[in-house]
Design an enzyme around this catalytic site. Structure first.
Site, PDB file in Angstrom:
ATOM      1  N   GLU A   1       0.881  -1.162   0.000  1.00 42.81           N
ATOM      2  CA  GLU A   1       0.000   0.000   0.000  1.00 42.81           C
ATOM      3  C   GLU A   1       0.923   1.217   0.000  1.00 42.81           C
ATOM      4  OE1 GLU A   1      -3.183   2.492   2.728  1.00 42.81           O
ATOM      5  OE2 GLU A   1      -2.328   0.636   3.513  1.00 42.81           O
TER       6      GLU A   1
ATOM      7  N   ASP B   1      -3.972   9.959   9.619  1.00 42.28           N
ATOM      8  CA  ASP B   1      -2.824   9.116   9.919  1.00 42.28           C
ATOM      9  C   ASP B   1      -2.258   9.465  11.285  1.00 42.28           C
ATOM     10  OD1 ASP B   1      -2.191   7.283   7.663  1.00 42.28           O
ATOM     11  OD2 ASP B   1      -2.246   9.145   6.516  1.00 42.28           O
TER      12      ASP B   1
END
Length: 255
Positions: free
Chosen positions: A37, A48
């Site tokens: 990914e 994140d």
């Protein structure tokens, strides 16, 4: 693109830690990764955790950002399947261009973690534009997502559904993650279920596979080791998790 069951994926921010070293890192990890990914660098990686955010800041500070970083992939060549991760916020007005660029470098899908949270009205457009570009959709869901959304995702024939086990990448809290995986498996049926966030030990990865996940993805722990101890240490962790995943017996068939 077909993804292995069980599978192990590593998340890397494209161009981290330096563009010149990115190709070497991909090559070093390759034998212990089933698919990657890869994150398109952004100035605002809002969902994140701190380690992944720092990797984005570093790459952006080096002058790379967004779709332009895909040129690195064209130069590098990747011998494993890969998907891309980006934020819809950056591509609201250029979604078609993003997806076409992703298809041109061989990505299987583009994961947009803020799609359902901040742009739910664009879900159908994302699916349509993905199919137009020759990609399959892929979707992110948190462990607190409404059940109806997981079932809706499953009905759209995704490459995978990514279940985030914690509130943010690399942030570990006492949440009954195995129970959440079992519930998600019931809701998505046979669709490919990828799990991630705060996975840093082989035994954790194996337990998630046994609970019903098709694959696990590790990002923060790998990025941290690359930064602090070098790619050999990162590869050692990746290989140990890869082995654990492929040795685990799943709850819906053996690995």
């Amino acid at each position: 693109m077909e993804l292995s069951r069980p599978g192990f994926s590593v998340y890397l921010t494209i161009g981290f830690p330096e563009p010149a070293r990115f190709s070497q890192i991909l090559g070093s990890l390759s034998s212990c990764v089933d698919f990657y990914e890869l994150g398109l660098p952004t100035a605002r990686p809002k969902y994140d955790g701190p380690t992944v955010r720092a990797s984005h800041r570093r790459v952006v500070a080096a002058g790379l950002r967004g779709v332009e970083t895909l040129k690195l992939l064209e130069k590098t060549g990747i011998d494993k399947p890969f998907t891309l991760m980006a934020y819809m916020e950056d591509y609201v007005d250029s979604l078609r261009g993003l997806l076409e660029a992703a298809a041109s470098v061989g990505a299987g899908c583009v994961l947009l973690p803020d799609l359902a949270f901040d742009y739910p009205e664009m879900l159908d457009k994302y699916v349509e534009e993905s199919e137009r570009a020759g990609l399959r959709p892929c979707f992110f869901a948190s462990s607190r997502f409404p059940h109806s959304w997981l079932q809706r995702y499953a009905a759209l024939d995704p490459l995978y559904i990514y279940l985030g086990l914690q509130p943010a990448t690399g942030v570990e809290l006492p949440i009954a993650v195995e129970k959440n995986v079992k519930l998600a498996r019931m809701l998505v049926g046979s669709r490919y279920l990828l799990t991630g966030f705060a996975i840093r030990r082989p035994e954790t990865a194996a337990a998630l596979i046994r609970s019903g996940a098709d694959a696990v993805v590790v990002g923060s722990a790998i990025l941290r080791l690359i930064e602090e101890k070098g790619v050999d240490e990162a590869r050692s962790l990746a290989c140990s998790i890869h082995q654990a995943v492929h040795s685990a017996k799943t709850s819906h068939g053996e690995g």
